[in-house]
Design a protein around this motif. Sequence first.
Motif, PDB file in Angstrom:
ATOM      1  N   ILE A   3       0.820  -1.206   0.000  1.00 53.76           N
ATOM      2  CA  ILE A   3       0.000   0.000   0.000  1.00 53.76           C
ATOM      3  C   ILE A   3       0.859   1.263   0.000  1.00 53.76           C
ATOM      4  CG2 ILE A   3      -0.168  -0.016   2.529  1.00 53.76           C
ATOM      5  CD1 ILE A   3      -2.884   1.158   0.026  1.00 53.76           C
ATOM      6  N   GLY A   4       2.012   1.204   0.680  1.00 53.18           N
ATOM      7  CA  GLY A   4       2.891   2.377   0.708  1.00 53.18           C
ATOM      8  C   GLY A   4       3.389   2.745  -0.672  1.00 53.18           C
ATOM      9  N   MET A   5       3.856   1.752  -1.443  1.00 47.37           N
ATOM     10  CA  MET A   5       4.344   2.003  -2.800  1.00 47.37           C
ATOM     11  C   MET A   5       3.212   2.461  -3.706  1.00 47.37           C
ATOM     12  SD  MET A   5       6.720   2.238  -4.988  1.00 47.37           S
ATOM     13  CE  MET A   5       8.108   1.545  -4.077  1.00 47.37           C
ATOM     14  N   PHE A   6       2.020   1.881  -3.480  1.00 43.73           N
ATOM     15  CA  PHE A   6       0.866   2.244  -4.291  1.00 43.73           C
ATOM     16  C   PHE A   6       0.492   3.709  -4.066  1.00 43.73           C
ATOM     17  CE2 PHE A   6      -3.620   2.456  -5.396  1.00 43.73           C
ATOM     18  CZ  PHE A   6      -3.625   1.804  -6.615  1.00 43.73           C
ATOM     19  N   ILE A   7       0.468   4.128  -2.791  1.00 42.55           N
ATOM     20  CA  ILE A   7       0.159   5.529  -2.475  1.00 42.55           C
ATOM     21  C   ILE A   7       1.220   6.456  -3.050  1.00 42.55           C
ATOM     22  CG2 ILE A   7      -0.059   7.206  -0.594  1.00 42.55           C
ATOM     23  CD1 ILE A   7      -1.293   4.993   1.096  1.00 42.55           C
ATOM     24  N   PHE A   8       2.486   6.026  -2.973  1.00 37.71           N
ATOM     25  CA  PHE A   8       3.578   6.826  -3.524  1.00 37.71           C
ATOM     26  C   PHE A   8       3.369   7.068  -5.022  1.00 37.71           C
ATOM     27  CE2 PHE A   8       7.643   6.826  -5.825  1.00 37.71           C
ATOM     28  CZ  PHE A   8       8.207   7.990  -5.319  1.00 37.71           C
ATOM     29  N   LEU A   9       3.035   6.008  -5.769  1.00 35.02           N
ATOM     30  CA  LEU A   9       2.807   6.143  -7.210  1.00 35.02           C
ATOM     31  C   LEU A   9       1.610   7.053  -7.485  1.00 35.02           C
ATOM     32  CD1 LEU A   9       3.384   2.522  -8.579  1.00 35.02           C
ATOM     33  CD2 LEU A   9       4.802   4.540  -8.977  1.00 35.02           C
ATOM     34  N   PHE A  10       0.562   6.880  -6.688  1.00 33.82           N
ATOM     35  CA  PHE A  10      -0.655   7.678  -6.866  1.00 33.82           C
ATOM     36  C   PHE A  10      -0.368   9.160  -6.636  1.00 33.82           C
ATOM     37  CE2 PHE A  10      -4.651   9.575  -5.570  1.00 33.82           C
ATOM     38  CZ  PHE A  10      -5.563   9.030  -6.464  1.00 33.82           C
ATOM     39  N   VAL A  11       0.296   9.472  -5.527  1.00 36.61           N
ATOM     40  CA  VAL A  11       0.622  10.861  -5.195  1.00 36.61           C
ATOM     41  C   VAL A  11       1.542  11.461  -6.253  1.00 36.61           C
ATOM     42  CG1 VAL A  11       1.828  12.348  -3.537  1.00 36.61           C
ATOM     43  CG2 VAL A  11       0.253  10.594  -2.714  1.00 36.61           C
ATOM     44  N   THR A  12       2.508  10.671  -6.713  1.00 38.22           N
ATOM     45  CA  THR A  12       3.425  11.141  -7.760  1.00 38.22           C
ATOM     46  C   THR A  12       2.668  11.467  -9.038  1.00 38.22           C
ATOM     47  OG1 THR A  12       5.241   9.823  -6.851  1.00 38.22           O
ATOM     48  CG2 THR A  12       5.459  10.559  -9.136  1.00 38.22           C
ATOM     49  N   ALA A  13       1.733  10.573  -9.425  1.00 39.24           N
ATOM     50  CA  ALA A  13       0.963  10.785 -10.650  1.00 39.24           C
ATOM     51  C   ALA A  13       0.152  12.071 -10.584  1.00 39.24           C
ATOM     52  CB  ALA A  13       0.031   9.591 -10.893  1.00 39.24           C
ATOM     53  N   VAL A  14      -0.430  12.347  -9.412  1.00 40.51           N
ATOM     54  CA  VAL A  14      -1.293  13.512  -9.255  1.00 40.51           C
ATOM     55  C   VAL A  14      -0.493  14.819  -9.165  1.00 40.51           C
ATOM     56  CG1 VAL A  14      -2.986  14.619  -7.738  1.00 40.51           C
ATOM     57  CG2 VAL A  14      -3.155  12.173  -8.202  1.00 40.51           C
ATOM     58  N   SER A  15       0.710  14.744  -8.602  1.00 43.43           N
ATOM     59  CA  SER A  15       1.441  15.991  -8.316  1.00 43.43           C
ATOM     60  C   SER A  15       2.645  16.258  -9.228  1.00 43.43           C
ATOM     61  CB  SER A  15       1.925  15.987  -6.858  1.00 43.43           C
ATOM     62  OG  SER A  15       2.738  14.867  -6.594  1.00 43.43           O
ATOM     63  N   VAL A  16       3.052  15.287 -10.032  1.00 41.80           N
ATOM     64  CA  VAL A  16       4.280  15.468 -10.819  1.00 41.80           C
ATOM     65  C   VAL A  16       4.157  16.587 -11.848  1.00 41.80           C
ATOM     66  CG1 VAL A  16       3.753  13.801 -12.662  1.00 41.80           C
ATOM     67  CG2 VAL A  16       6.141  14.197 -11.973  1.00 41.80           C
TER      68      VAL A  16
END
Length: 198
Positions: A3-16
């Motif tokens: 879940i940690g890696m999944f949230i990291f990817l999600f946050v990156t996608a939204v904010s990059v």
Amino acid sequence: MGIGMFIFLFVTAVSVDSFGIGCVLGLKKVKLAFWGIVVIAFVSGMVFLLSSYFGHLLVHVVKPEMAEKAGAVALIGIGIYFLRQFFKKHTEDQQDPWLNPAKVLNDPVTADVDKSGGIQGKEVWLLGTALSLDTIGAGISGALIGLPVLMTAGLIASATFLMLSTGIIAGSKLTSRVESISILPGVLLIIIGLIKLS
């Protein structure tokens, strides 16, 4: 995937996207004050939080399995939309950015509506709105696939602040265009959606 890696990817996608926009602003020497970056980060986090609320309303009327799949499909759809916008680029250059905030994502300098060389006052909210467009659908989808809303909203606000600040600094030292980074959010959202569907 944890879940940690999944949230990291999600946050990156939204904010990059914030990094790419920051780079362009830095490259074009368009100023954005510290408080402006704070406001934009806050808007991104709040838009995600509010849209997640509507996502949670849907969870109560849709079966959990269907909700997760619907969220995944929605993420893929949002990703495809942003890829389409990236390749479409400047076909709407004549439109007023106040009427079409999405135009700012293709050309961040248009957020400087009064051509003063800096983004200030209402222009900060225009840029914040533009950067928050992808968080609306992502917030609803994130709630449907079961992401922790408050933590994710806080991470999105923090990541937006960090990426926008870093982008402006990096852009001021670059000599070439860096807008190609705008392709990343669409790609990442599609990948995340496919992972949740598998």
